[in-house]
Design a protein around this motif. Structure first.
Motif, mmCIF file in Angstrom:
data_model
loop_
_atom_site.group_PDB
_atom_site.id
_atom_site.type_symbol
_atom_site.label_atom_id
_atom_site.label_comp_id
_atom_site.label_asym_id
_atom_site.label_seq_id
_atom_site.Cartn_x
_atom_site.Cartn_y
_atom_site.Cartn_z
ATOM 1 N N LEU A 96 0.538 -4.226 -6.418
ATOM 2 C CA LEU A 96 -0.220 -3.439 -5.514
ATOM 3 C C LEU A 96 0.712 -2.017 -5.123
ATOM 4 N N ALA A 97 2.053 -2.238 -4.896
ATOM 5 C CA ALA A 97 2.918 -1.193 -4.233
ATOM 6 C C ALA A 97 4.478 -1.409 -4.953
ATOM 7 N N PRO A 98 5.116 -0.296 -5.144
ATOM 8 C CA PRO A 98 6.550 -0.577 -5.581
ATOM 9 C C PRO A 98 7.350 -1.298 -4.324
ATOM 10 N N TYR A 99 8.339 -1.785 -4.929
ATOM 11 C CA TYR A 99 9.003 -2.386 -3.688
ATOM 12 C C TYR A 99 9.490 -1.582 -2.634
ATOM 13 N N GLU A 100 9.973 -0.453 -2.854
ATOM 14 C CA GLU A 100 10.300 0.692 -1.805
ATOM 15 C C GLU A 100 9.125 0.829 -0.665
ATOM 16 N N GLN A 101 8.015 0.637 -1.071
ATOM 17 C CA GLN A 101 6.801 1.091 -0.471
ATOM 18 C C GLN A 101 6.421 -0.047 0.558
ATOM 19 N N PRO A 102 6.914 0.190 2.019
ATOM 20 C CA PRO A 102 6.897 -0.696 2.823
ATOM 21 C C PRO A 102 5.626 -1.080 3.447
ATOM 22 N N GLU A 103 4.488 -0.344 3.340
ATOM 23 C CA GLU A 103 3.145 -0.674 3.858
ATOM 24 C C GLU A 103 2.259 0.106 2.787
ATOM 25 N N PRO A 104 1.011 -0.627 2.723
ATOM 26 C CA PRO A 104 -0.081 -0.036 2.134
ATOM 27 C C PRO A 104 -0.364 1.284 2.173
ATOM 28 N N ASP A 105 -0.698 1.985 1.250
ATOM 29 C CA ASP A 105 -1.247 3.258 1.302
ATOM 30 C C ASP A 105 -2.792 3.465 1.350
ATOM 31 N N GLU A 106 -3.497 4.186 1.286
ATOM 32 C CA GLU A 106 -4.835 4.596 1.644
ATOM 33 C C GLU A 106 -5.629 4.017 0.165
ATOM 34 N N ARG A 107 -4.914 4.190 -0.754
ATOM 35 C CA ARG A 107 -5.549 3.708 -2.025
ATOM 36 C C ARG A 107 -5.739 1.882 -2.038
ATOM 37 N N ILE A 108 -4.462 1.456 -1.692
ATOM 38 C CA ILE A 108 -4.740 -0.034 -1.453
ATOM 39 C C ILE A 108 -5.565 -0.451 -0.457
ATOM 40 N N LYS A 109 -5.687 0.091 0.636
ATOM 41 C CA LYS A 109 -6.484 0.044 1.783
ATOM 42 C C LYS A 109 -7.983 -0.049 1.360
ATOM 43 N N GLY A 110 -8.383 0.947 0.739
ATOM 44 C CA GLY A 110 -9.496 1.522 0.291
ATOM 45 C C GLY A 110 -10.030 0.202 -0.822
ATOM 46 N N TRP A 111 -9.050 0.003 -1.740
ATOM 47 C CA TRP A 111 -9.499 -0.992 -2.748
ATOM 48 C C TRP A 111 -9.821 -2.371 -1.877
ATOM 49 N N ILE A 112 -9.111 -2.744 -0.879
ATOM 50 C CA ILE A 112 -9.344 -3.857 -0.199
ATOM 51 C C ILE A 112 -10.258 -4.019 0.547
ATOM 52 N N ALA A 113 -10.801 -2.717 1.292
ATOM 53 C CA ALA A 113 -12.040 -2.640 1.847
ATOM 54 C C ALA A 113 -13.114 -2.760 1.037
#
Length: 168
Positions: free
Chosen positions: A38-55
């Protein structure tokens, strides 16, 4: 169990896995890896793309749980704004936390899939308990010797999948 390292489905990115595709298979729950899926290791929190997909999954009645081999700090920070069931240090490919996550989502072997980027942990873990394995390529792979060796071991299975499923 069919070949435990063979993906059942491969996608270019996690968000190519649509609610329509999942509901067409009767899927109501996803057990998802975080890092490089879902995200690279260095991305600490979900971005809008991830949040939108989960929504979009939630709107379709599909639950998601994170099953990660990373530490609690990483998983809790990533999940802080999402609040889905999450398991850190899950011990994939062992099945204990996958079964717990599936039960937390109210899923069954017929209504749950495993999503990840690694065949030796994610695909094997899911298939070990009877779940279909959805695989995406790593977003930003580690380049140390251990990861390069793991990717080398996975290559024949990925190539076989492509030959069987992506031939024109």
């Amino acid at each position: 169990m069919a070949n435990p390292l063979m993906p059942d489905y491969m996608f270019r990115t996690f968000d190519e896995i649509t609610p329509e595709f999942l509901t067409g298979l009767g899927i109501r729950a996803i057990l998802a890896d975080i890092d490089n899926t879902l995200a690279p290791y260095e991305q600490p929190e979900p971005d809008e793309r991830i949040k939108g997909w989960i929504a979009s999954l939630a709107e379709a009645g599909i639950g998601i749980a994170f099953v990660s081999n990373n530490d609690w700090e990483r998983v809790e920070l990533f999940n802080r704004t999402l609040g889905v069931p999450a398991y850190a240090k899950s011990g994939k490919p062992f099945k204990k936390n996958l079964v717990r996550a599936m039960n937390d989502l109210g899923g069954t072997l017929d209504t749950t899939v495993m999503l990840g980027d690694q065949l030796l942990t994610d695909a094997y873990a899911g298939k070990h308990i009877g779940l279909p394995a959805l695989i995406v390529p790593p977003i930003k792979d580690k380049t140390n010797l251990f990861f390069r060796f793991k990717r080398w071991l996975e290559r024949p299975y990925l190539n076989l999948y492509r030959r069987r499923h992506m031939a024109s």
